[in-house]
Design an enzyme around this catalytic site. Structure first.
Site, short mmCIF file in Angstrom:
data_model
loop_
_atom_site.label_atom_id
_atom_site.label_comp_id
_atom_site.label_asym_id
_atom_site.label_seq_id
_atom_site.Cartn_x
_atom_site.Cartn_y
_atom_site.Cartn_z
N CYS A 75 0.87 -1.18 0.00
CA CYS A 75 0.00 0.00 0.00
C CYS A 75 0.90 1.22 0.00
CB CYS A 75 -0.93 0.00 1.22
SG CYS A 75 -1.97 1.47 1.34
N ASN A 77 0.25 4.54 -0.08
CA ASN A 77 -0.10 5.62 0.84
C ASN A 77 0.28 5.25 2.27
OD1 ASN A 77 -1.20 7.51 -0.99
ND2 ASN A 77 -3.09 6.34 -1.09
N ASN A 150 1.20 -5.34 -5.61
CA ASN A 150 -0.11 -5.96 -5.70
C ASN A 150 -0.65 -5.75 -7.11
OD1 ASN A 150 -0.86 -3.25 -5.53
ND2 ASN A 150 -1.59 -3.39 -3.45
N ASN A 183 -7.04 -4.89 -8.45
CA ASN A 183 -7.38 -3.48 -8.24
C ASN A 183 -7.69 -2.87 -9.60
OD1 ASN A 183 -6.55 -3.04 -5.26
ND2 ASN A 183 -4.78 -4.06 -6.16
N CYS A 210 -5.03 5.92 -3.95
CA CYS A 210 -4.39 4.61 -3.93
C CYS A 210 -2.99 4.78 -4.50
CB CYS A 210 -5.19 3.59 -4.74
SG CYS A 210 -4.42 1.95 -4.82
N GLY A 213 -2.03 2.16 -7.02
CA GLY A 213 -2.81 2.40 -8.24
C GLY A 213 -2.23 3.53 -9.07
#
Length: 270
Positions: A75, A77, A150, A183, A210, A213
């Protein structure tokens, strides 16, 4: 036993951080406990629950649980947020690989590592060209697949604001093509240095920001020759700067903030 927590966010993508580096949690974290703590009505409330633990070959380990309790690999963030907690510079072990943060004028910069571009490293259920997947869902067609710790797919559209991502996101996330789920990113190119992005996050739903992302979308745009090698990605929560260097490593730069601190009774959630 009462457990301390720190509530943080990166561009509105919010986290509950449990620091177990010196004082272990009363029991092992489970998907059920993570989901209960993440619940916005009966828990503390967050998009992701973050657990920090000791590490042998890094400053610490970061484990990440989505809102539904599922554990995920990375992740962006949250990495910026815990990097800020560590004073800016940190080497962070995750199940998706080693991440490094450093303080910068734009907040916290994260070395997100190298993108994975082969179909079996996304992963997809079977072999296909990850630069233009021959699939589509209700007008969203020929996405790019990228794994940045991811898995992500990226659709480029004329206006991403009109896409009904709240409806299409869960359908695409659970498609059998994606054995680990996916995602879903919908992006609009503004110019060669700027794009707009909305994200349906696996296990969390629509999110204000995200980081992975943004990284995946920037790499997808660069692979297609749509942008330069550094872009500003505007998400609903704010902008991130993403660079993909000649060394094949991705750098993400953006802000992170602490919201508040508190404690909770572990027995009420276990």
């Amino acid at each position: 036993m009462r457990v301390e927590f720190i509530k943080m966010h990166g561009l509105g993508n919010d986290f509950v951080v449990l620091d177990a580096r010196e004082t272990p949690l009363p029991a092992a974290m489970t998907p059920q406990v993570a989901a209960a703590l993440a619940d916005r009505h009966t828990g503390i409330g967050c998009d992701q629950l973050i657990v920090l633990e000791p590490a042998k070959d890094a400053d610490f380990t970061m484990r990440i649980y989505n809102h539904d309790g599922g554990e995920v690999e990375a992740c962006g963030n949250a990495t910026r947020a815990v990097g800020m907690l560590a004073g800016g510079n940190a080497r962070i072990a995750t199940s998706g690989g080693l991440l490094e943060t450093r303080a910068s004028e734009g907040g916290i910069a994260v070395d997100m590592g190298e993108p994975r571009l082969d179909w079996d490293t996304i992963p997809l259920a079977y072999a296909m060209d990850t630069l233009s997947l021959p699939v589509g869902w209700d007008g969203l067609e020929h996405p790019v697949a990228v794994n940045v710790g991811n898995p992500h797919i990226v659709f480029f559209v004329e206006d991403n604001d009109v896409v009904q991502l709240d409806q299409l996101g869960p359908e695409i996330e659970h498609d059998p093509l994606f054995p680990d789920r996916i995602n879903v990113n919908v992006a609009t190119i503004e110019d060669r240095h700027t794009l707009r992005l909305r994200v349906w996050e696996r296990g969390a739903g629509l999110t204000r920001a995200c980081g992975t992302g943004a990284c995946a979308t920037a790499v997808a745009a660069m692979r297609r020759g749509l942008t330069e090698r550094e872009v500003t990605v505007h998400l609903p929560g704010g902008p991130l700067v993403i660079g993909w260097g000649e060394d094949n490593r991705i750098t993400m730069t953006g802000p992170a903030a602490e919201s508040f601190r508190g404690t909770f009774d572990w027995s009420e959630y276990s």
